[in-house]
Design a protein around this motif. Structure first.
Motif, PDB file in Angstrom:
ATOM      1  N   ASP A   1       0.842  -1.191   0.000  1.00  0.00           N
ATOM      2  CA  ASP A   1       0.000   0.000   0.000  1.00  0.00           C
ATOM      3  C   ASP A   1       0.877   1.241   0.000  1.00  0.00           C
ATOM      4  OD1 ASP A   1      -2.343  -1.510   0.148  1.00  0.00           O
ATOM      5  OD2 ASP A   1      -2.194  -1.632   2.324  1.00  0.00           O
ATOM      6  N   ARG A   2       0.534   2.167  -0.893  1.00  0.00           N
ATOM      7  CA  ARG A   2       1.273   3.428  -0.917  1.00  0.00           C
ATOM      8  C   ARG A   2       1.025   4.154   0.391  1.00  0.00           C
ATOM      9  NH1 ARG A   2       3.774   5.977  -5.397  1.00  0.00           N
ATOM     10  NH2 ARG A   2       3.942   4.395  -6.979  1.00  0.00           N
ATOM     11  N   GLY A   3       2.067   4.544   1.026  1.00  0.00           N
ATOM     12  CA  GLY A   3       1.969   5.240   2.296  1.00  0.00           C
ATOM     13  C   GLY A   3       3.332   5.316   2.939  1.00  0.00           C
ATOM     14  N   ALA A   4       3.348   5.568   4.232  1.00  0.00           N
ATOM     15  CA  ALA A   4       4.607   5.777   4.949  1.00  0.00           C
ATOM     16  C   ALA A   4       5.512   4.547   4.891  1.00  0.00           C
ATOM     17  CB  ALA A   4       4.322   6.156   6.395  1.00  0.00           C
ATOM     18  N   VAL A   5       4.963   3.353   5.076  1.00  0.00           N
ATOM     19  CA  VAL A   5       5.791   2.146   5.079  1.00  0.00           C
ATOM     20  C   VAL A   5       6.362   1.897   3.682  1.00  0.00           C
ATOM     21  CG1 VAL A   5       5.825  -0.350   5.491  1.00  0.00           C
ATOM     22  CG2 VAL A   5       4.541   1.145   7.015  1.00  0.00           C
ATOM     23  N   PHE A   6       5.544   2.108   2.648  1.00  0.00           N
ATOM     24  CA  PHE A   6       6.040   1.951   1.279  1.00  0.00           C
ATOM     25  C   PHE A   6       7.180   2.921   1.019  1.00  0.00           C
ATOM     26  CE2 PHE A   6       6.220   3.185  -3.161  1.00  0.00           C
ATOM     27  CZ  PHE A   6       6.283   1.966  -3.802  1.00  0.00           C
ATOM     28  N   GLU A   7       6.990   4.180   1.376  1.00  0.00           N
ATOM     29  CA  GLU A   7       8.014   5.194   1.148  1.00  0.00           C
ATOM     30  C   GLU A   7       9.290   4.882   1.937  1.00  0.00           C
ATOM     31  OE1 GLU A   7       7.982   7.441  -1.202  1.00  0.00           O
ATOM     32  OE2 GLU A   7       5.971   6.811  -1.763  1.00  0.00           O
ATOM     33  N   GLU A   8       9.113   4.408   3.159  1.00  0.00           N
ATOM     34  CA  GLU A   8      10.268   4.037   3.985  1.00  0.00           C
ATOM     35  C   GLU A   8      11.019   2.866   3.354  1.00  0.00           C
ATOM     36  OE1 GLU A   8      10.815   2.507   8.487  1.00  0.00           O
ATOM     37  OE2 GLU A   8       9.449   4.179   8.178  1.00  0.00           O
ATOM     38  N   ALA A   9      10.277   1.866   2.896  1.00  0.00           N
ATOM     39  CA  ALA A   9      10.904   0.699   2.265  1.00  0.00           C
ATOM     40  C   ALA A   9      11.629   1.109   0.993  1.00  0.00           C
ATOM     41  CB  ALA A   9       9.851  -0.365   1.961  1.00  0.00           C
ATOM     42  N   TYR A  10      11.000   1.958   0.204  1.00  0.00           N
ATOM     43  CA  TYR A  10      11.643   2.398  -1.031  1.00  0.00           C
ATOM     44  C   TYR A  10      12.881   3.234  -0.719  1.00  0.00           C
ATOM     45  CZ  TYR A  10      12.293   3.637  -5.858  1.00  0.00           C
ATOM     46  OH  TYR A  10      12.835   3.765  -7.102  1.00  0.00           O
ATOM     47  N   GLY A  11      12.832   4.024   0.333  1.00  0.00           N
ATOM     48  CA  GLY A  11      13.999   4.800   0.755  1.00  0.00           C
ATOM     49  C   GLY A  11      15.152   3.903   1.168  1.00  0.00           C
ATOM     50  N   VAL A  12      14.845   2.831   1.903  1.00  0.00           N
ATOM     51  CA  VAL A  12      15.875   1.865   2.294  1.00  0.00           C
ATOM     52  C   VAL A  12      16.466   1.217   1.051  1.00  0.00           C
ATOM     53  CG1 VAL A  12      16.260  -0.365   3.435  1.00  0.00           C
ATOM     54  CG2 VAL A  12      14.948   1.428   4.594  1.00  0.00           C
ATOM     55  N   LEU A  13      15.616   0.869   0.107  1.00  0.00           N
ATOM     56  CA  LEU A  13      16.067   0.262  -1.145  1.00  0.00           C
ATOM     57  C   LEU A  13      16.979   1.216  -1.918  1.00  0.00           C
ATOM     58  CD1 LEU A  13      15.858  -2.079  -3.177  1.00  0.00           C
ATOM     59  CD2 LEU A  13      13.810  -0.982  -4.072  1.00  0.00           C
ATOM     60  N   GLU A  14      16.574   2.474  -2.045  1.00  0.00           N
ATOM     61  CA  GLU A  14      17.393   3.462  -2.741  1.00  0.00           C
ATOM     62  C   GLU A  14      18.735   3.671  -2.048  1.00  0.00           C
ATOM     63  OE1 GLU A  14      14.735   6.896  -3.008  1.00  0.00           O
ATOM     64  OE2 GLU A  14      15.000   6.777  -5.167  1.00  0.00           O
ATOM     65  N   SER A  15      18.715   3.730  -0.724  1.00  0.00           N
ATOM     66  CA  SER A  15      19.956   3.912   0.040  1.00  0.00           C
ATOM     67  C   SER A  15      20.910   2.746  -0.200  1.00  0.00           C
ATOM     68  CB  SER A  15      19.666   4.034   1.532  1.00  0.00           C
ATOM     69  OG  SER A  15      18.917   5.178   1.790  1.00  0.00           O
ATOM     70  N   GLY A  16      20.360   1.537  -0.198  1.00  0.00           N
ATOM     71  CA  GLY A  16      21.182   0.361  -0.452  1.00  0.00           C
ATOM     72  C   GLY A  16      21.791   0.372  -1.833  1.00  0.00           C
ATOM     73  N   CYS A  17      21.003   0.781  -2.810  1.00  0.00           N
ATOM     74  CA  CYS A  17      21.522   0.851  -4.183  1.00  0.00           C
ATOM     75  C   CYS A  17      22.588   1.934  -4.311  1.00  0.00           C
ATOM     76  CB  CYS A  17      20.373   1.137  -5.167  1.00  0.00           C
ATOM     77  SG  CYS A  17      19.263  -0.261  -5.373  1.00  0.00           S
ATOM     78  N   ALA A  18      22.397   3.040  -3.631  1.00  0.00           N
ATOM     79  CA  ALA A  18      23.387   4.121  -3.679  1.00  0.00           C
ATOM     80  C   ALA A  18      24.711   3.655  -3.087  1.00  0.00           C
ATOM     81  CB  ALA A  18      22.864   5.342  -2.934  1.00  0.00           C
ATOM     82  N   VAL A  19      24.652   2.901  -2.013  1.00  0.00           N
ATOM     83  CA  VAL A  19      25.871   2.383  -1.382  1.00  0.00           C
ATOM     84  C   VAL A  19      26.577   1.425  -2.325  1.00  0.00           C
ATOM     85  CG1 VAL A  19      26.731   0.901   0.474  1.00  0.00           C
ATOM     86  CG2 VAL A  19      25.118   2.728   0.990  1.00  0.00           C
ATOM     87  N   LEU A  20      25.809   0.575  -3.009  1.00  0.00           N
ATOM     88  CA  LEU A  20      26.413  -0.384  -3.935  1.00  0.00           C
ATOM     89  C   LEU A  20      27.024   0.303  -5.141  1.00  0.00           C
ATOM     90  CD1 LEU A  20      23.735  -3.219  -3.898  1.00  0.00           C
ATOM     91  CD2 LEU A  20      25.983  -3.231  -2.805  1.00  0.00           C
ATOM     92  N   ASP A  21      26.469   1.445  -5.546  1.00  0.00           N
ATOM     93  CA  ASP A  21      26.987   2.174  -6.697  1.00  0.00           C
ATOM     94  C   ASP A  21      28.291   2.895  -6.408  1.00  0.00           C
ATOM     95  OD1 ASP A  21      24.951   1.324  -8.322  1.00  0.00           O
ATOM     96  OD2 ASP A  21      23.741   3.143  -8.076  1.00  0.00           O
ATOM     97  N   GLU A  22      28.587   3.129  -5.123  1.00  0.00           N
ATOM     98  CA  GLU A  22      29.799   3.893  -4.767  1.00  0.00           C
ATOM     99  C   GLU A  22      31.060   3.114  -4.993  1.00  0.00           C
ATOM    100  OE1 GLU A  22      29.224   5.173  -0.732  1.00  0.00           O
ATOM    101  OE2 GLU A  22      27.834   6.729  -1.353  1.00  0.00           O
TER     102      GLU A  22
END
Length: 116
Positions: free
Chosen positions: A95-116
């Protein structure tokens, strides 16, 4: 925490609302296909049919090396319906909402770390 020089370091305590959810989010994101589901959901403006979601996930998988060996949208749809979507729904990530946004933020952060 004190060092030999007597200075202190203040470690910020994690937000009480986020900290207990992190293990659940990490579990939800521990599968590559579930991460691709989040990416596909993020790229849509509204509701999406499971069959369309399966097609998008398959398209993403074909562009990466993380596919599960399924080459047909029907096979992807079956795994989404019976394994991945129930897990994401259990954690409130679908469901789109706070938990979705938080999960997507964690996913983006993880990808950013892997890209470094």
């Amino acid at each position: 925490m004190s060092s030999d020089t007597g200075s202190t370091i203040d470690v910020e305590e994690p937000s009480r609302s986020v900290a207990p959810e992190l293990p659940r989010l990490f579990d939800a994101l521990s599968d590559a296909r579930r991460c691709l589901v989040l990416a596909a959901l993020r790229s849509t403006d509204g509701p999406i049919a499971e069959t369309e979601l399966a097609s998008r996930v398959l398209e993403y998988e074909r562009g990466t090396s993380i596919g599960e060996g399924c080459s047909e949208p029907r096979q992807v749809h079956v795994t989404l319906r019976h394994r991945h979507l129930p897990k994401l729904e259990e954690y409130g990530v679908v469901d789109r909402g706070a938990v979705f946004e938080e999960a997507y933020g964690v996913l983006e952060s993880g990808c950013a770390v892997l890209d470094e």
